[in-house]
Design an enzyme around this catalytic site. Structure first.
Site, PDB file in Angstrom:
ATOM      1  CG  ASN A 269      -4.680 -14.911   4.440  1.00 28.38           C
ATOM      2  OD1 ASN A 269      -5.771 -14.363   4.303  1.00 28.38           O
ATOM      3  ND2 ASN A 269      -3.559 -14.241   4.374  1.00 28.38           N
ATOM      4  CB  CYS A 271      -4.366 -10.765   7.838  1.00 26.29           C
ATOM      5  SG  CYS A 271      -3.067 -11.072   9.045  1.00 26.29           S
ATOM      6  CD  GLU A 273      -3.857 -11.043   3.812  1.00 30.47           C
ATOM      7  OE1 GLU A 273      -4.702 -10.985   4.718  1.00 30.47           O
ATOM      8  OE2 GLU A 273      -2.670 -11.325   4.013  1.00 30.47           O
TER       9      GLU A 273
HETATM   10  O1  CDP Z   1       4.592  -8.141   6.234  1.00 31.13           O
HETATM   11  P1  CDP Z   1       4.565  -9.632   6.243  1.00 31.13           P
HETATM   12  O2  CDP Z   1       4.958 -10.270   4.955  1.00 31.13           O
HETATM   13  O3  CDP Z   1       5.389 -10.193   7.384  1.00 31.13           O
HETATM   14  O4  CDP Z   1       3.084 -10.138   6.572  1.00 31.13           O
HETATM   15  P2  CDP Z   1       1.654  -9.424   6.496  1.00 31.13           P
HETATM   16  O5  CDP Z   1       1.458  -8.785   5.168  1.00 31.13           O
HETATM   17  O6  CDP Z   1       1.444  -8.575   7.706  1.00 31.13           O
HETATM   18  O7  CDP Z   1       0.682 -10.668   6.605  1.00 31.13           O
HETATM   19  C1  CDP Z   1       0.442 -11.477   5.469  1.00 31.13           C
HETATM   20  C2  CDP Z   1       0.020 -12.839   5.889  1.00 31.13           C
HETATM   21  O8  CDP Z   1       1.112 -13.506   6.527  1.00 31.13           O
HETATM   22  C3  CDP Z   1      -1.083 -12.904   6.924  1.00 31.13           C
HETATM   23  O9  CDP Z   1      -2.361 -12.746   6.423  1.00 31.13           O
HETATM   24  C4  CDP Z   1      -0.862 -14.311   7.439  1.00 31.13           C
HETATM   25  O10 CDP Z   1      -1.373 -15.250   6.518  1.00 31.13           O
HETATM   26  C5  CDP Z   1       0.637 -14.406   7.498  1.00 31.13           C
HETATM   27  N1  CDP Z   1       1.182 -14.075   8.835  1.00 31.13           N
HETATM   28  C6  CDP Z   1       1.378 -15.069   9.773  1.00 31.13           C
HETATM   29  O11 CDP Z   1       1.092 -16.223   9.494  1.00 31.13           O
HETATM   30  N2  CDP Z   1       1.883 -14.799  11.025  1.00 31.13           N
HETATM   31  C7  CDP Z   1       2.180 -13.544  11.379  1.00 31.13           C
HETATM   32  N3  CDP Z   1       2.659 -13.302  12.606  1.00 31.13           N
HETATM   33  C8  CDP Z   1       1.989 -12.495  10.440  1.00 31.13           C
HETATM   34  C9  CDP Z   1       1.490 -12.795   9.175  1.00 31.13           C
END
Ligand code: CDP
Length: 571
Positions: A269, A271, A273
């Site tokens: 995905n 980021c 992980e």
């Molecule tokens: O904290 P949150 O649940 O918003 O997201 P995160 O842990 O920072 O990011 C988890 C995943 O959400 C990322 O690896 C992306 O797959 C997705 N993501 C996204 O699609 N668009 C963003 N602006 C941020 C996160």
């Protein structure tokens, strides 16, 4: 509810349900209630109405106590018409016009719902290869990546958030050099993170300073050779320049692919992980470790009983999400319900260490990381096995490595460490497994008022020990570290270290410690000082490779014009 003003601002902007005039029609408690109810509903056919209410209440409590939060799309969309609850998707890109534009369309649908997409461009024929139908020549992966980027820019995720993408190219693709340098200029391809898909064969060739083969993806035939060490040096140079590309160890992702019969893992995905198969999605959730510390007679320790309880409930929650989720495509529905992957991780790790009086950059912290994460991994698996007894194993169980081991799991994977960019703001804790970014910083609020934000754990100690003052907090914010402030006791300086006080090898050691007990991968940025050299970057990549990390991303302070977080700058 113990929620900060900052968290409320974030929630009001994008998470709370609104009416047609844009006014919020729920408060944070209302949001958690909506999510708890929608997610508990998956148990309807298994339990009585009374038990269902209890499950809903359990889910509500762990979210509103900020002990566990699901990824943003679940908070935004559960119990609402869109109903798309996953953060992570991987889409395949076939080597044809139809395939490429099908994938762009599918990505747009996913972005609209707040999900992020990862792609491997490795199957596309190289630049200059022939195109049979037209007699012309192909423009290659990088040029198509720019089309994906433009589409993402245009969609802007109606009302939720801007789409994030991961672009991966195998190191043995003939266009690899163009890919490695495609983000040399920071203003290019801004909606993508890029990573080079590294193979073991390539790493061996780097080690021995040898040539390695480039492979034409259409025929599998050798299309040229490059010197591995030289290619690696360009990757290092670009990463030093502005943090991109990252590297990802493809063979390792596939070594841990629990359903190899279903296909090969080509991408993660956005980021990094969550490695996934083509058309697979995953929903993540994070436990707030800062809330897992108990204080007995002034001697703080990890509350493993509480942690265990929350892990079990979180697994139940995330497993339910798979059933109530509305998937954007039938192929994704099929794959995701088939493997039932979930990604339980952590946030607030640095805060936990501060509460336990353990410096982040210490062997004690690394040992504790292994202990805590192995506990979470093992409990999450037990919880998944228990769920399987009641609700059945994941449908593709017979195509998984678990069938031979006779481990009857409900979920093909259970653990992932996400960045928790927004979740950590909502919970008011340090993000993911990252060290503290700053002890205090100054935020510009309306009318040019300055607001000093201080790490709450530090503030408490500063008040207790009598060295708190607004002036000191301002000076700390400007300096970006508490090192060298004579009014702060040595013992406190040792514990409250920030990302920039920590040498890169501790960042990598911490990532490796968490990776050791994580089914999927770990999101982590290795921060380097502005003066760091290319050799330092090389060492980080090599250290990550040698310690079994699944990938690595670095960032050298000040190396991009636009930087999300700044230290020492009063904005
Ligand atoms: O904290 P949150 O649940 O918003 O997201 P995160 O842990 O920072 O990011 C988890 C995943 O959400 C990322 O690896 C992306 O797959 C997705 N993501 C996204 O699609 N668009 C963003 N602006 C941020 C996160």
């Amino acid at each position: 509810m113990n929620i900060t003003e900052n968290a409320i601002r974030v929630l009001e902007k994008r998470y709370l349900a609104k009416d047609e005039n844009g006014s919020c029609i729920e408060d944070p408690a209302g949001m958690f209630r909506r999510v708890a109810k929608a997610v508990a509903a998956a148990d309807k056919e298994y339990v009585s109405e009374e038990e269902l209410k209890e499950i809903e209440q359990e889910f509500y409590n762990m979210m509103s106590n900020l002990e566990f939060l699901p990824n943003s799309p679940t908070l935004m969309n559960a119990g609402r018409p869109l109903g798309q609850l996953s953060a992570c998707f991987v889409l395949p890109i076939e080597d044809s016009m139809e395939g490429i534009f099908e994938s762009i369309k599918n990505a747009a649908l996913i972005h609209k719902s707040g999900g992020g997409t990862g792609f491997s461009f490795s199957r596309l024929r190289p630049k200059g290869a022939s195109v049979n139908s037209t007699g012309g020549v192909a423009s290659g992966p990088v040029s198509f990546m720019k089309v994906f980027n433009a589409a993402t820019e245009a969609v802007k995720q109606g009302g939720t958030r801007r789409g994030a993408n991961m672009g991966i190219l195998r190191v043995d693709h003939p266009d690899i050099m163009e890919f490695i340098t495609c983000k040399r200029d920071n203003s290019e391809i801004t909606n993508f993170n890029i990573s080079v898909g590294i193979t073991e064969e390539f790493m061996n060739a780097v080690e021995n300073d040898e040539e390695y083969n480039l492979i034409d993806p259409r025929t599998g035939e050798v299309a040229g050779t490059l010197n591995a060490k030289k290619v690696f040096d360009v990757i290092v140079d670009m990463a030093w320049n502005n943090g991109e590309p990252g590297i990802i160890f493809l063979d390792r992702l596939n070594k841990d692919n629990v359903t190899p019969e279903l296909g090969e893992i080509e991408s993660t995905n956005p980021c990094g992980e969550q490695p996934l198969l083509p058309y697979e999605a995953c929903n993540l959730g994070s436990i707030n470790l800062s809330s897992m510390v108990k204080d007995i007679d002034n001697s703080p320790e990890v509350d493993y009983d509480k942690l265990k309880t929350v892990v079990w409930k979180a697994v139940h929650f995330l497993d339910n999400v798979i059933d109530v989720n509305k998937y954007p495509l039938p192929e994704i529905d099929e794959m995701t319900r088939g493997t039932r992957k979930i990604g339980l991780g952590v946030m607030g790790w640095a805060d936990m260490l501060c509460k336990l009086n353990i410096p982040y950059n210490s062997q004690e912290a690394v040992d504790l990381a292994e202990k805590v994460m192995s506990f979470i991994q093992s409990e999450s698996r037990k919880a998944s096995i228990k769920l399987a007894e009641k609700k059945g194993v994941f449908p593709y169980y017979d195509k998984s490595i678990y069938k031979d081991k006779d481990i009857k799991l409900r979920n093909a994977t259970t653990t992932t460490i996400a960045p928790t960019g927004t979740l950590s703001i909502i919970a008011g804790v340090s993000s993911g497994i990252e060290p503290l970014f700053a002890i205090s910083y100054i935020r510009n609020v309306m009318d040019n008022d300055e607001l000093i934000e201080v790490n709450p754990i530090f503030k408490k100690i500063a008040l207790e020990e009598g060295f708190y003052s607004d002036d000191l907090m301002k000076r700390i914010a400007k300096k970006g570290t508490i090192k060298g402030f004579s009014e702060i006791p040595e013992s406190v300086q040792k514990i409250f270290v920030t990302a920039h006080d920590i040498t890169p090898d501790w960042h990598v050691k911490m990532q490796a410690a968490f990776q050791k007990y994580t089914d999927n991968a770990v999101s982590k940025t290795v921060n380097l000082a502005n003066q760091a050299t290319r050799e330092d970057v090389y060492d980080v990549f090599w250290h990550a490779y040698k310690t079994n990390c699944k990938g690595v991303t670095i960032y050298r302070d000040g190396s991009r014009d636009m930087q999300v977080l700044n230290i020492g700058k009063v904005k």
